[in-house]
Design a protein around this motif. Sequence first.
Motif, PDB file in Angstrom:
ATOM      1  N   GLY A  25     -18.098  28.512   3.100  1.00 18.24           N
ATOM      2  CA  GLY A  25     -16.997  27.573   2.948  1.00 18.24           C
ATOM      3  C   GLY A  25     -16.897  26.974   1.559  1.00 18.24           C
ATOM      4  N   MET A  26     -17.954  26.327   1.111  1.00 15.23           N
ATOM      5  CA  MET A  26     -17.896  25.710  -0.211  1.00 15.23           C
ATOM      6  C   MET A  26     -18.024  26.757  -1.319  1.00 15.23           C
ATOM      7  SD  MET A  26     -17.113  22.833   0.756  1.00 15.23           S
ATOM      8  CE  MET A  26     -16.937  22.104  -0.866  1.00 15.23           C
ATOM      9  N   GLY A  27     -18.574  27.932  -0.978  1.00 16.53           N
ATOM     10  CA  GLY A  27     -18.563  29.033  -1.931  1.00 16.53           C
ATOM     11  C   GLY A  27     -17.132  29.462  -2.237  1.00 16.53           C
ATOM     12  N   SER A  28     -16.254  29.384  -1.239  1.00 23.90           N
ATOM     13  CA  SER A  28     -14.853  29.737  -1.449  1.00 23.90           C
ATOM     14  C   SER A  28     -14.169  28.742  -2.376  1.00 23.90           C
ATOM     15  CB  SER A  28     -14.117  29.788  -0.107  1.00 23.90           C
ATOM     16  OG  SER A  28     -14.690  30.762   0.735  1.00 23.90           O
ATOM     17  N   VAL A  29     -14.560  27.481  -2.266  1.00 18.60           N
ATOM     18  CA  VAL A  29     -14.033  26.476  -3.196  1.00 18.60           C
ATOM     19  C   VAL A  29     -14.506  26.783  -4.611  1.00 18.60           C
ATOM     20  CG1 VAL A  29     -14.000  24.013  -3.786  1.00 18.60           C
ATOM     21  CG2 VAL A  29     -13.920  24.720  -1.377  1.00 18.60           C
ATOM     22  N   ALA A  30     -15.793  27.126  -4.747  1.00 15.66           N
ATOM     23  CA  ALA A  30     -16.344  27.454  -6.068  1.00 15.66           C
ATOM     24  C   ALA A  30     -15.700  28.713  -6.641  1.00 15.66           C
ATOM     25  CB  ALA A  30     -17.858  27.640  -5.969  1.00 15.66           C
ATOM     26  N   TYR A  31     -15.304  29.646  -5.759  1.00 11.24           N
ATOM     27  CA  TYR A  31     -14.712  30.896  -6.238  1.00 11.24           C
ATOM     28  C   TYR A  31     -13.388  30.653  -6.961  1.00 11.24           C
ATOM     29  CZ  TYR A  31     -13.002  35.673  -6.383  1.00 11.24           C
ATOM     30  OH  TYR A  31     -12.529  36.891  -6.821  1.00 11.24           O
ATOM     31  N   TYR A  32     -12.681  29.604  -6.610  1.00  7.80           N
ATOM     32  CA  TYR A  32     -11.427  29.291  -7.296  1.00  7.80           C
ATOM     33  C   TYR A  32     -11.663  29.121  -8.793  1.00  7.80           C
ATOM     34  CZ  TYR A  32      -7.008  27.028  -8.465  1.00  7.80           C
ATOM     35  OH  TYR A  32      -5.801  26.718  -9.039  1.00  7.80           O
ATOM     36  N   PHE A  33     -12.856  28.614  -9.151  1.00  6.45           N
ATOM     37  CA  PHE A  33     -13.183  28.363 -10.552  1.00  6.45           C
ATOM     38  C   PHE A  33     -14.018  29.493 -11.159  1.00  6.45           C
ATOM     39  CE2 PHE A  33     -12.820  24.331  -8.286  1.00  6.45           C
ATOM     40  CZ  PHE A  33     -11.818  23.700  -9.006  1.00  6.45           C
ATOM     41  N   SER A  34     -14.882  30.107 -10.353  1.00  4.73           N
ATOM     42  CA  SER A  34     -15.806  31.112 -10.875  1.00  4.73           C
ATOM     43  C   SER A  34     -15.209  32.521 -10.890  1.00  4.73           C
ATOM     44  CB  SER A  34     -17.095  31.106 -10.056  1.00  4.73           C
ATOM     45  OG  SER A  34     -17.986  32.086 -10.509  1.00  4.73           O
ATOM     46  N   ARG A  35     -14.706  32.966  -9.755  1.00  3.68           N
ATOM     47  CA  ARG A  35     -14.048  34.265  -9.615  1.00  3.68           C
ATOM     48  C   ARG A  35     -14.953  35.426 -10.003  1.00  3.68           C
ATOM     49  NH1 ARG A  35      -7.696  32.780 -11.033  1.00  3.68           N
ATOM     50  NH2 ARG A  35      -7.832  30.644 -10.218  1.00  3.68           N
ATOM     51  N   LYS A  36     -16.190  35.370  -9.539  1.00  2.97           N
ATOM     52  CA  LYS A  36     -17.155  36.439  -9.805  1.00  2.97           C
ATOM     53  C   LYS A  36     -17.363  37.271  -8.538  1.00  2.97           C
ATOM     54  CE  LYS A  36     -18.487  35.207 -14.076  1.00  2.97           C
ATOM     55  NZ  LYS A  36     -17.738  33.958 -14.249  1.00  2.97           N
ATOM     56  N   ALA A  37     -17.528  38.569  -8.724  1.00 10.69           N
ATOM     57  CA  ALA A  37     -17.701  39.480  -7.597  1.00 10.69           C
ATOM     58  C   ALA A  37     -18.915  39.140  -6.723  1.00 10.69           C
ATOM     59  CB  ALA A  37     -17.792  40.916  -8.098  1.00 10.69           C
ATOM     60  N   PRO A  38     -20.107  38.828  -7.310  1.00 14.38           N
ATOM     61  CA  PRO A  38     -21.249  38.498  -6.446  1.00 14.38           C
ATOM     62  C   PRO A  38     -20.982  37.318  -5.517  1.00 14.38           C
ATOM     63  CG  PRO A  38     -21.982  38.908  -8.685  1.00 14.38           C
ATOM     64  CD  PRO A  38     -20.487  38.856  -8.736  1.00 14.38           C
ATOM     65  N   LEU A  39     -20.237  36.328  -6.007  1.00 15.81           N
ATOM     66  CA  LEU A  39     -19.915  35.182  -5.161  1.00 15.81           C
ATOM     67  C   LEU A  39     -18.982  35.596  -4.032  1.00 15.81           C
ATOM     68  CD1 LEU A  39     -20.133  32.180  -4.546  1.00 15.81           C
ATOM     69  CD2 LEU A  39     -18.309  31.743  -6.207  1.00 15.81           C
ATOM     70  N   ALA A  40     -18.003  36.436  -4.338  1.00 14.33           N
ATOM     71  CA  ALA A  40     -17.067  36.913  -3.313  1.00 14.33           C
ATOM     72  C   ALA A  40     -17.810  37.663  -2.209  1.00 14.33           C
ATOM     73  CB  ALA A  40     -16.009  37.804  -3.950  1.00 14.33           C
ATOM     74  N   ILE A  41     -18.713  38.542  -2.612  1.00 12.84           N
ATOM     75  CA  ILE A  41     -19.475  39.318  -1.630  1.00 12.84           C
ATOM     76  C   ILE A  41     -20.384  38.413  -0.804  1.00 12.84           C
ATOM     77  CG2 ILE A  41     -21.241  41.109  -1.375  1.00 12.84           C
ATOM     78  CD1 ILE A  41     -20.027  42.403  -3.934  1.00 12.84           C
ATOM     79  N   THR A  42     -20.998  37.432  -1.451  1.00 10.16           N
ATOM     80  CA  THR A  42     -21.867  36.487  -0.740  1.00 10.16           C
ATOM     81  C   THR A  42     -21.086  35.712   0.315  1.00 10.16           C
ATOM     82  OG1 THR A  42     -23.284  36.237  -2.676  1.00 10.16           O
ATOM     83  CG2 THR A  42     -23.407  34.514  -1.005  1.00 10.16           C
ATOM     84  N   ILE A  43     -19.871  35.319  -0.015  1.00 10.68           N
ATOM     85  CA  ILE A  43     -19.033  34.574   0.927  1.00 10.68           C
ATOM     86  C   ILE A  43     -18.758  35.404   2.168  1.00 10.68           C
ATOM     87  CG2 ILE A  43     -16.715  33.612   1.282  1.00 10.68           C
ATOM     88  CD1 ILE A  43     -16.789  32.908  -1.767  1.00 10.68           C
ATOM     89  N   LEU A  44     -18.329  36.643   1.974  1.00  8.51           N
ATOM     90  CA  LEU A  44     -18.010  37.502   3.123  1.00  8.51           C
ATOM     91  C   LEU A  44     -19.248  37.799   3.961  1.00  8.51           C
ATOM     92  CD1 LEU A  44     -15.972  39.208   4.691  1.00  8.51           C
ATOM     93  CD2 LEU A  44     -16.442  41.098   3.120  1.00  8.51           C
ATOM     94  N   VAL A  45     -20.348  38.135   3.306  1.00 11.07           N
ATOM     95  CA  VAL A  45     -21.585  38.436   4.043  1.00 11.07           C
ATOM     96  C   VAL A  45     -22.061  37.206   4.814  1.00 11.07           C
ATOM     97  CG1 VAL A  45     -24.021  39.030   3.790  1.00 11.07           C
ATOM     98  CG2 VAL A  45     -22.295  40.285   2.485  1.00 11.07           C
ATOM     99  N   SER A  46     -21.980  36.035   4.199  1.00  8.30           N
ATOM    100  CA  SER A  46     -22.403  34.800   4.869  1.00  8.30           C
ATOM    101  C   SER A  46     -21.578  34.534   6.122  1.00  8.30           C
ATOM    102  CB  SER A  46     -22.290  33.609   3.914  1.00  8.30           C
ATOM    103  OG  SER A  46     -23.172  33.741   2.820  1.00  8.30           O
ATOM    104  N   LEU A  47     -20.275  34.744   6.020  1.00  9.05           N
ATOM    105  CA  LEU A  47     -19.404  34.540   7.184  1.00  9.05           C
ATOM    106  C   LEU A  47     -19.756  35.507   8.310  1.00  9.05           C
ATOM    107  CD1 LEU A  47     -15.753  33.856   5.956  1.00  9.05           C
ATOM    108  CD2 LEU A  47     -17.141  32.445   7.473  1.00  9.05           C
ATOM    109  N   ILE A  48     -19.920  36.773   7.957  1.00 12.11           N
ATOM    110  CA  ILE A  48     -20.208  37.781   8.980  1.00 12.11           C
ATOM    111  C   ILE A  48     -21.551  37.496   9.652  1.00 12.11           C
ATOM    112  CG2 ILE A  48     -20.725  40.217   9.355  1.00 12.11           C
ATOM    113  CD1 ILE A  48     -18.678  40.858   7.153  1.00 12.11           C
TER     114      ILE A  48
END
Length: 301
Positions: free
Chosen positions: A30-53
């Motif tokens: 959840g808060m990783g998605s907020v951080a992604y708005y500013f960071s926009r890095k692939a590792p963060l995107a993948i971490t968000i999806l894996v964490s949700l699943i």
Amino acid sequence: MNVADLTLQADVAHWSWTIAIFLWFVGIAGMGSVAYYFSRKAPLAITILVSLIVGLLFVVSHLTRWWNLPVTIFYAVLELSFNFQSWMFWGFAILSVHLVLSAVVVVANIPYLQRFWFLRWAAVLNKSNLFLGLFAFAGFGSTVYSGFLLSTAAGVPLWNTALIPVLWVISASVATVALIELFYVLGWTDEREAAFGLRLGMGLDVMKLLAVLAFIHISLTVGTMGAQIGAARMFSGDLALMTWIGVIGIGIFVPLAIGGLSLLIGKKKPLLIVSSVAALAGVLFLRAVVLLAGVWEPLVI
């Protein structure tokens, strides 16, 4: 009152480590998605999806009849029969939207997938501030929902406070900053983000400490008997070690001390690893201790 004489929710409803891990992963996503708005890095995107699943797999594994969930969803959609007053309905809706948006963001961050013309729209969306704002909002909603899931639960007075969603948001933000620091150690993010994360993390640690102490103090002083008993278990009872050593010692003071040292002597990657792991562990301990401390209101005869 002896703990053995109480009805612990963990012994009946079994909301303990499995649900704590679910809440932990949802908070990170959840808060990783907020951080992604500013960071926009692939590792963060993948971490968000894996964490949700992974988080959703944990909560599904907790269900005694997990196959009832897809069946219920199927008939609800078929009959257009939804309970809009149910937090479970809204939680499923928020997490579903968040999951879909996370998948879109991951597709946009995998160059190989952009070779297929029918997936190139994902990259276009990933460059849109409007879409990423919606993604951040869905992530924030997932984190807040995971707090309201507890605060609206009937029968466990310790949880019936608006402080839990606030505490969940703050602690999930701590976990996200810890991940960004780990990404810096691995070379997945830059010095600028790491430096900002270091200062932000220290501020969030102080806020988390104040929120935890406020939660315990308010429950002990103005809560009902069930809330007071649960808070007493956290403060000086059978869960005190997890509270003081796990949540506060490991989860707050260790990152704070390393953060202060890093400001003086510069960032050292081994110390950043220790700080990040400690912060992530502290966030998990927080969710576990709040869940395990829950008791039903005792009957007074």
